[in-house]
Design an enzyme around this catalytic site. Structure first.
Site: not given
Ligand code: SAH
Length: 268
Positions: A48, A70, A187
């Site tokens: 991803d 994406k 998000m």
């Molecule tokens: N499964 C992922 C979340 C996927 S949804 C998890 O557990 O973290 C995608 C969202 O995750 C993004 O829009 C953002 O809000 C958050 N996100 C993922 N990585 C991030 C990071 N390094 N810093 C800040 N937000 C992050």
């Protein structure tokens, strides 16, 4: 060693296997040992877009890497295509790893993929990762549930537009206020203005908020403000996606420190 050695419920099927692996929030040192073992065994990895590519140094040189995210200007690979490709690879006896940012079961559509793979007779091993909502505030040395300020924490998506079929923000914000719950919003960047308006239905405008972009990566940036100043601060400080918003009194100390720093800057 095979994935089945890593799997508590040994599969008796001999037709392939998929490990659904959490890649953590960004810093490769936050991978679990189990994730590293799975990645090292993989013949093919479906990756991803929020996964730090540095993590792939743990993969075999011969492993195939399929990027399905994406970002980078490409359209996101349709979910059905990813699932079909994983099933095909697993049925050919390949060790398949599905790498997802953070934890695969926190807003990562991991549950949907497990159901589809199991329906096709593929054994699945889920490997937790550190979710970004957990890592974001920890990276600033702040506890999500400091007992002086919070009795619990809610992970919530900001993706569904408030006021439509999505989250009931009015109910959530008043519950968070009454029950002293920290809100961790994923998000949320695109709908920050709507979320701010909706949260103000149940939370006072002086409620502290932390915004953390690219948590645990060298490019990490953060801003702190009050809920009343959320949208203005995001714009002024150019906090873009991916970002985590943390709303609640656990952020109070950060806000006070930031206010002191600003006073010192103005006095200088
Ligand atoms: N499964 C992922 C979340 C996927 S949804 C998890 O557990 O973290 C995608 C969202 O995750 C993004 O829009 C953002 O809000 C958050 N996100 C993922 N990585 C991030 C990071 N390094 N810093 C800040 N937000 C992050």
């Amino acid at each position: 060693m095979t994935y089945t050695n890593l799997h508590h419920n040994r599969s008796h099927h001999n037709i392939g296997h998929v490990a659904l692996v959490g890649a953590g929030p960004g810093d490769p040192d936050l991978l679990t040992l189990k994730a590293v073992k799975c990645i090292a065994l993989a013949d093919v990895l479906f990756v991803d877009d929020l996964v730090n590519p540095d993590i792939l140094t743990h993969a075999k040189a011969s492993a195939r890497v399929v990027y399905v995210g994406k970002r980078g200007g490409c359209a996101s690979t349709p979910q059905q295509f990813i699932i079909k490709a994983m099933i095909a690879a697993a049925l050919q006896g390949e060790q398949v790893v599905r790498l997802k940012g953070g934890d695969p079961f926190i807003f990562g559509r991991g549950g949907e993929e497990v159901h589809a793979l199991q329906a096709a007779g593929i054994a699945v091993t889920a490997v937790n990762g550190i979710t970004s909502g957990l890592a974001a505030l920890s990276s600033l040395n702040v506890a999500l549930t400091h007992r002086d300020h919070a009795q619990g924490v809610v992970f919530v998506t900001g993706h569904a537009k408030p006021g439509t079929h999505g989250t009931d923000w009015a109910a959530l914000s008043s519950t968070a206020y009454q029950a002293k719950l920290t809100l961790v919003i994923y998000m949320g960047v695109a709908h920050a203005s709507d979320i701010q308006t909706a949260l103000l239905q149940g939370l006072p405008s002086h409620t502290p908020v932390a915004l953390i972009h690219n948590a645990t990566l060298p490019t990490q940036r953060h801003a702190v403000c009050t809920l009343g100043e959320l949208t203005r601060t995001m714009r002024a400080q150019r906090i873009a996606s991916p970002a985590i918003m943390v709303v609640g009194d656990v952020v109070q100390g950060l806000l006070a420190t930031e206010a002191n720093l600003q006073q010192q800057r103005q006095a200088a």
